[in-house]
Write an enzyme that holds these catalytic residues in place. Structure first.
Site, short mmCIF file in Angstrom:
data_model
loop_
_atom_site.label_atom_id
_atom_site.label_comp_id
_atom_site.label_asym_id
_atom_site.label_seq_id
_atom_site.Cartn_x
_atom_site.Cartn_y
_atom_site.Cartn_z
N LEU A 99 0.82 -1.21 0.00
CA LEU A 99 0.00 0.00 0.00
C LEU A 99 0.86 1.25 0.00
O LEU A 99 1.88 1.33 0.70
CB LEU A 99 -0.91 0.03 1.23
CG LEU A 99 -1.85 -1.16 1.41
CD1 LEU A 99 -1.39 -1.99 2.61
CD2 LEU A 99 -3.28 -0.72 1.60
N ASP A 100 0.43 2.23 -0.78
CA ASP A 100 0.97 3.58 -0.68
C ASP A 100 0.27 4.25 0.50
O ASP A 100 -0.77 3.77 0.97
CB ASP A 100 0.70 4.33 -1.98
CG ASP A 100 1.11 5.79 -1.90
OD1 ASP A 100 2.24 6.06 -1.45
OD2 ASP A 100 0.28 6.65 -2.24
N LYS A 101 0.81 5.34 1.01
CA LYS A 101 0.18 6.02 2.16
C LYS A 101 -0.71 7.16 1.71
O LYS A 101 -1.94 7.12 1.85
CB LYS A 101 1.24 6.54 3.13
CG LYS A 101 0.62 7.22 4.37
CD LYS A 101 1.66 7.90 5.21
CE LYS A 101 2.17 9.18 4.56
NZ LYS A 101 1.14 10.25 4.48
N THR A 102 -0.11 8.21 1.15
CA THR A 102 -0.85 9.42 0.84
C THR A 102 -1.86 9.19 -0.28
O THR A 102 -1.51 8.78 -1.37
CB THR A 102 0.12 10.54 0.43
OG1 THR A 102 1.10 10.70 1.46
CG2 THR A 102 -0.63 11.85 0.25
N LYS B 125 10.35 2.27 -4.99
CA LYS B 125 9.13 1.48 -4.81
C LYS B 125 9.09 0.34 -5.83
O LYS B 125 8.73 -0.79 -5.51
CB LYS B 125 7.89 2.36 -4.98
CG LYS B 125 7.59 3.29 -3.83
CD LYS B 125 6.25 3.99 -4.06
CE LYS B 125 5.91 4.93 -2.92
NZ LYS B 125 4.60 5.59 -3.11
#
Length: 673
Positions: free
Chosen positions: A354-357, A531
């Site tokens: 998962l990415d955060k922002t 990433k």
């Protein structure tokens, strides 16, 4: 049995989808297809709405009548040959023989060929009643398969029929009703109570509550006021609203759902190709077993039973039905899967990155807390900070101004404004000097900082507020975690999936968000290529990876992952790079889509194992004479329908859609009355 060729169960839907979800910008660029002007028209012989037609019914009745007469030996003038039996086999078996001949010409081994061999062999030894009953079973099975698969067609056609074909538009010459295909971006569309929004856009005037469960999955109607976004396919439940069209036709959220159906139709998942090959192998197995049975026992009835009992339609027809059902069900949740390949891969995922922002968080800074010194109110701190930041273009400053507006606080425009990068702002408001910024700005301006001032918000940006050299308090601004994110992470944990957080944000913020959600693996300060490297490393270790992101920087990682999942609010390039798009930005919907994919994969392999088991056991019993041809035909049809109905469990409930549409129409009638 004709369905055993694994033809697409949505053969005509894509054409209608293309016509109904394409709104032309100009006739030159998008010429209108005349064959779609009438929604009830379609290509000859390809009307998905008519599954059980009178010729089929007549053929079944004639075959049944011929079987009864052959059993009673009602009329047999030739002696050894039943005239009624021959006539019944020619009339009833014609579709089976025709398909078998076409398959032979195309060098394909299908069940129609093996059934034709069994019917002819039974008739050749004088078993006309047996041959007719086999023919009857095959015809009835085809109709039952057609009705089952038709449910999938109807579920998809409900999607197409849900959007209005005629819309009310306000233009310079007044309000007029036009064809939905003539809409243009920027048009002002009127949606009355009980009506359905035909476009994605923004409310210009009017207030109402819209049911947008079909797009976002929200169970409760959402209030819409001027400035609120509206999705195509939403149902207006109360007042009339006027919407400015921003996305039309295939570009709308609803159009993307239809596009998913088209992609599902075009793509063939590896498991579907495997199903086609296995179906052919099972036919070869049946014919080889029959030949061996005859060579060993010289028993023609046992040989015919062997050919009849083996079936592969549960695999060949059930597999594409399960894939279409899974994609259709996911689309109802607001998750657009771009093809059967990605549904199958999603069912094998064991690691979710998962990415955060913008993924776990909303991607926009918001005021989390206001801490005021003794003798100072929180409103006083907010008023001073909002006034100083009124002209600021900094995201943190705009977050403070927006918070003040939402709180209904009056904002005084500053007389003078000065911004110092990396420090903050200094403004003159009503003759007072206000400093809003970090500790460095306060130290630079000689503002004393008490040691007991605690913000109490983890991983937030601390913005201090001072007036005329005296500290008033501080404002904590941070990106908010999506409320559904914790539920999604918990659900992934229960599914025993590994979750990893990869973000370009600083370590303190990343770890705070990960800790609040229960994510143990987290890496921060990552550039896009880093990433990408982490995704490759996971795949090298044999992990099947799903990557969820929303920003342009996530696009390379989404492309590299086994399944890329984009948030619907993300950048265009991200959505294009992804294999799955979450229209409502709801991570819980992703978890539900993951469960659907796992269920589809489980059902497909159940069908594989069940079909092989039934064929092996059935062939063995038929070879030793336990099963006669009639019993073999019954087992063949019963097992086939069992596996097809097993796949049909994934199809969305069509009646639920009809009920929603009916209720909307009833509300419209009541409102108008």
């Amino acid at each position: 049995m004709a369905l055993c060729e694994a033809r697409s169960v949505a053969a005509t839907v894509a054409d209608e989808a293309k016509a109904q979800t394409t709104a032309p910008q100009g006739e030159a660029d998008h010429p209108r297809r005349p064959d779609h002007d009438d929604p009830d028209r379609s290509e000859p012989g390809r009307d998905p709405g008519r599954v059980f037609e009178w010729p089929e019914a007549a053929r079944i009745l004639l075959t049944a009548l011929a079987a009864a007469l052959a059993w009673l030996h009602a009329w047999e003038p030739v002696g050894a040959v039943s005239v009624i039996g021959v006539a019944g086999l020619l009339i009833g078996g014609w579709p089976i023989y025709r398909d078998a001949f076409e398959n032979v010409v195309e060098r394909r081994m299908t069940m129609e060929l093996s059934m034709s061999i069994a019917i002819v062999a039974a008739a050749a030894i004088g078993e006309f009643f047996t041959a007719l009953v086999i023919t009857l079973f095959v015809l009835v099975a085809e109709v039952l398969e057609g009705l089952t698969v038709s449910r999938g067609r109807r579920a998809i056609r409900d999607l197409l029929d849900f959007l209005p074909r005629s819309v009310s538009v306000r233009r310079s010459d007044g309000i007029s009703d036009i064809d939905a295909r003539d809409l243009k971006v920027g048009d002002l569309v009127l949606v009355y109570p009980g009506g359905r929004a035909p476009v994605d856009g923004v409310v210009v005037s009017g207030c109402s509550f819209l049911d947008q469960a079909r797009i976002t999955g929200e169970s409760m109607p959402v209030e819409k006021t001027p400035g609120s976004p509206v999705y195509a396919g939403s149902i207006n439940q109360s007042g009339a609203i006027e919407i400015r069209a921003e996305r039309i036709g295939r570009d709308t959220s609803y159009g993307k759902i239809i596009e998913a159906v088209e992609d599902a139709e075009r793509s063939r998942a590896p498991v579907q190709r495997l199903a086609d090959r296995m179906a052919g192998y099972l036919v070869y197995f049946a014919l080889a077993s029959a030949a061996l049975t005859f060579l060993i026992g010289r028993d023609i009835r046992a040989t015919i039973s062997v050919v009849i009992v083996a079936g592969a339609c549960g695999i060949a027809a059930g597999t594409p039905l399960a894939i279409l059902g899974g994609i259709g069900r996911a689309a109802r949740l607001g998750a657009i899967i771009k093809g059967g390949l990605y549904l199958e891969t999603l069912g094998r995922v064991d690691t979710v990155v998962l990415d955060k922002t913008g993924t776990l968080t909303f991607g926009r800074p918001e005021v989390q807390r206001i801490a005021a010194l003794e003798g100072v109110s929180s409103d006083e701190v907010l008023d001073a900070a909002a006034a100083a930041e009124f002209r600021s273009e900094h995201p943190l400053g705009q977050a403070i101004v927006n918070h003040a507006r939402e709180a209904g606080r009056p904002i005084v425009e500053p007389e003078r404004f000065d911004y110092k990068p990396g420090r903050g702002v200094t403004a003159i408001v009503d003759g007072a000097t206000i400093h809003v910024g970090n500790r460095a700005l306060m130290a630079e301006r000689g503002v004393s900082m008490p040691s007991d001032l605690v913000i109490g918000v983890q991983a937030a940006s601390e913005i201090f507020v001072a007036r005329d050299g005296r500290l008033l308090g501080a404002v904590a601004v941070a990106d908010s975690v999506r409320p559904e994110a914790s539920h999604a992470i918990e659900a992934l944990g229960r599914m025993r999936l590994r979750t990893v957080l990869l973000t370009g944000d600083i370590r303190a913020v990343a770890e705070a968000v990960a800790a609040s959600l229960g994510i143990s693996e987290v890496e921060s300060d990552l550039l896009p290529d880093e990433k990408l490297a982490r995704i490759r490393a996971l795949k090298t270790k044999g992990r099947v990876v799903a990557m969820i992101g929303d920003g342009i920087n996530d696009a390379p990682a989404l492309t590299e992952a086994d399944v890329g999942v984009a948030m619907g609010s993300g950048a265009d390039v991200t959505r294009e790079s992804a294999d799955v798009v979450l229209l409502g930005n709801d991570l819980v919907r992703f978890v539900e889509t993951l469960a659907i994919a796992q269920g589809a994969r489980r059902i497909i392999w159940q069908n594989f194992a069940g079909t092989i088991a039934v064929d092996v056991v059935g062939v063995a019993l038929a070879a030793v004479g336990v099963l006669n041809p009639l019993m073999a035909a019954f087992i063949h049809v019963a097992s086939e329908m069992t596996f097809i109905l097993n796949s049909a469990r994934l199809l969305p409930a069509a009646d639920r859609l009809s009920a929603v549409a009916t209720k909307a129409d009833e509300r419209a009638v009541v409102k108008v009355a």
